[in-house]
Design an enzyme around this catalytic site. Structure first.
Site, PDB file in Angstrom:
ATOM      1  N   LYS A   1     -17.349  10.261   7.849  1.00  0.00           N
ATOM      2  CA  LYS A   1     -17.651  10.032   6.444  1.00  0.00           C
ATOM      3  C   LYS A   1     -18.609  11.124   5.962  1.00  0.00           C
ATOM      4  O   LYS A   1     -18.174  12.222   5.647  1.00  0.00           O
ATOM      5  CB  LYS A   1     -18.167   8.608   6.244  1.00  0.00           C
TER       6      LYS A   1
ATOM      7  N   LYS B   1     -19.915 -17.052  19.241  1.00  0.00           N
ATOM      8  CA  LYS B   1     -20.326 -16.360  18.019  1.00  0.00           C
ATOM      9  C   LYS B   1     -20.717 -17.365  16.956  1.00  0.00           C
ATOM     10  O   LYS B   1     -20.281 -18.520  16.968  1.00  0.00           O
ATOM     11  CB  LYS B   1     -19.201 -15.461  17.490  1.00  0.00           C
TER      12      LYS B   1
ATOM     13  N   HIS C   1     -21.686   3.865   6.713  1.00  0.00           N
ATOM     14  CA  HIS C   1     -21.686   4.339   5.325  1.00  0.00           C
ATOM     15  C   HIS C   1     -23.056   4.859   4.896  1.00  0.00           C
ATOM     16  O   HIS C   1     -23.269   5.140   3.716  1.00  0.00           O
ATOM     17  CB  HIS C   1     -21.217   3.230   4.381  1.00  0.00           C
TER      18      HIS C   1
ATOM     19  N   SER D   1     -23.078 -12.930  13.433  1.00  0.00           N
ATOM     20  CA  SER D   1     -22.434 -11.865  12.669  1.00  0.00           C
ATOM     21  C   SER D   1     -22.400 -12.178  11.182  1.00  0.00           C
ATOM     22  O   SER D   1     -22.038 -13.287  10.775  1.00  0.00           O
ATOM     23  CB  SER D   1     -21.001 -11.674  13.184  1.00  0.00           C
TER      24      SER D   1
ATOM     25  N   THR E   1      -8.696   9.189  25.537  1.00  0.00           N
ATOM     26  CA  THR E   1      -8.928  10.632  25.542  1.00  0.00           C
ATOM     27  C   THR E   1     -10.080  10.962  24.593  1.00  0.00           C
ATOM     28  O   THR E   1     -10.147  10.441  23.488  1.00  0.00           O
ATOM     29  CB  THR E   1      -7.662  11.383  25.100  1.00  0.00           C
TER      30      THR E   1
ATOM     31  N   SER F   1     -19.561  -1.464   2.532  1.00  0.00           N
ATOM     32  CA  SER F   1     -18.824  -0.404   1.857  1.00  0.00           C
ATOM     33  C   SER F   1     -18.037  -0.838   0.636  1.00  0.00           C
ATOM     34  O   SER F   1     -17.698  -0.012  -0.206  1.00  0.00           O
ATOM     35  CB  SER F   1     -17.862   0.259   2.847  1.00  0.00           C
TER      36      SER F   1
ATOM     37  N   ARG G   1       0.828  -1.201   0.000  1.00  0.00           N
ATOM     38  CA  ARG G   1       0.000   0.000   0.000  1.00  0.00           C
ATOM     39  C   ARG G   1       0.869   1.262   0.000  1.00  0.00           C
ATOM     40  O   ARG G   1       1.732   1.431   0.858  1.00  0.00           O
ATOM     41  CB  ARG G   1      -0.925   0.001   1.221  1.00  0.00           C
TER      42      ARG G   1
END
Length: 406
Positions: free
Chosen positions: A247, A155, A216, A136, A277, A188, A20
């Site tokens: 976005k 799961k 999205h 999921s 924070t 997405s 990348r």
């Protein structure tokens, strides 16, 4: 000795063609989607951005920037700490109230990112609910996957958008067993929508909670930008909604919206919330202004989808291999990481068009693609330049097109 491990890891990425490269760009205030590309050799070139997740250009909207400038002048830059120590301000409270109202919920919690909101919330639910089983969708975002598997909770993975497979897994669990269905409203990478109405119906039938990632879709869909759930009038059927401020809202941060009891429990038990924070009050002020604006700016949403449809129409007319699921996201499938990177580089270097390649692990191997995100601010000439460049490069690189019809 240890450097060898890192060298080999990076070398394998280069070999596979999926290393990348980060492109240095500087967007121009008030001129989105225009930007300046700062090249490695020190020179510069003007480019048009076609892959930004600032879908509506709100990152440069005067309503947002003026609110941020005002907050900066009044209170300074940083928040001062975690929410429970010094990091809660009137700006955070106002933002959370605005987000709760957006999703027709009692409460909202703002996190440093939507990734953190997903990870922290889903992992904490396993701790709060003994024996919870999370079902999921197999294409859920990495942040959801990470949160679900943290702490070792139970799961089940169901096939993407496959309601029958989901129901078969629900049937295998005792009706009284605590369970939660986690899914996205809009995925997405392919731009496809979840069968939300069917999933909500199954959740009710099999005594399951629902967790919906709307990152999205918030700001983009629904009469006030509340996402697909609002568009379908299903907010009341979803227990927890995750969204982003980074976005369509053009700023930074993420959140969950839910009932007050769930929000209080997550606020009190999630390490990712307690020990991080808080976002800057400047960011919170800008996000609040953006949410408020998009609750009213229906024209911007309509213009955005109109532009997306125009791009799809022109690309389909050229038989380019796009997938159209009716959303604002336009994937162009290439299926080869080297060619994907090469076309991305040529678009940038030869045509001044910035579109980053999408390779594994973001998408499965063999499904590498370019991912276009038209905005309402892209002009007719920019659209023409894009389609003309893609047409030429497809011919130059000898990449397959769709079969012609008619």
């Amino acid at each position: 000795m240890y450097e060898t491990y890192f060298t080999q890891a990076i070398s394998s990425l280069h070999t596979e063609g999926r290393y990348r490269t980060f492109i240095d760009i500087a967007r121009h205030q008030g001129r989105f989607p225009s930007a300046t590309w700062h090249k490695p050799d020190g020179s510069e070139a003007e480019v048009t951005v076609w892959c930004s997740n600032d879908y509506l250009g709100m990152g440069q909207h005067t309503a947002v920037t003026s609110a941020m400038a005002k907050a900066l002048d009044l209170v300074g830059a940083g928040s001062g700490g975690t929410r429970n120590i010094a990091g809660t301000t009137i700006y955070h409270r106002e933002l959370e109230e605005e987000l709760a109202g957006l999703h027709h919920k009692e409460a909202a919690l703002v996190f440093s990112s939507a990734y953190m909101a997903n990870d922290a919330t889903l992992s904490t639910l396993h701790k709060l609910i003994d024996g919870l089983v999370i079902l999921s969708d197999e294409l859920n975002h990495a942040s959801m996957i990470e949160g679900i598997r943290r702490n070792g909770g139970a799961k089940e993975i169901f096939r993407h958008n496959d309601v029958a497979d989901l129901e078969s897994k629900l049937k295998e669990l005792p009706l009284e067993a605590p369970k939660l269905i986690a899914f996205e409203s809009l995925y997405s990478m392919d731009g496809d929508f979840a069968p939300m109405q069917e999933i909500v119906k199954l959740a009710s039938q099999y005594n399951a909670m629902t967790y919906l990632d709307e990152v999205h879709a918030v700001g983009m869909y629904g009469p006030s930008g509340g996402g697909v759930a609002e568009q379908l009038d299903l907010c009341g059927k979803i227990d927890i909604i995750n969204g982003t401020l980074a976005k369509a809202y053009g700023v930074q941060g993420g959140y969950i919206a839910c009932n007050a009891q769930i929000a209080d429990a997550v606020r009190s038990y999630a390490p990712g919330y307690i020990f991080t924070t808080s976002i800057s009050p400047v960011i919170a002020a800008g996000a609040t202004a953006s949410v408020k604006h998009l609750k009213e700016d229906e024209w911007l949403r309509r213009k955005h989808l109109d532009n997306a449809n125009k791009v799809k129409e022109q690309l389909l007319a050229l038989n380019l291999p796009i997938v159209d699921h009716g959303s604002h996201i336009i994937p162009i499938h290439i299926g080869d990481p080297v060619k994907c990177k090469r076309i991305s580089d040529m678009l940038l270097e030869e045509y001044g068009i910035y579109v980053q390649p999408i390779n594994y692990p973001t998408v499965p191997r063999g499904t590498e693609r370019l991912r276009l995100t038209p905005s309402p601010l892209h002009g007719t000439q920019q659209l023409t330049d894009l389609t003309s460049a893609l047409d030429k490069l497809w011919a130059h690189c000898a990449i397959n097109r769709l079969e012609a019809t008619g």
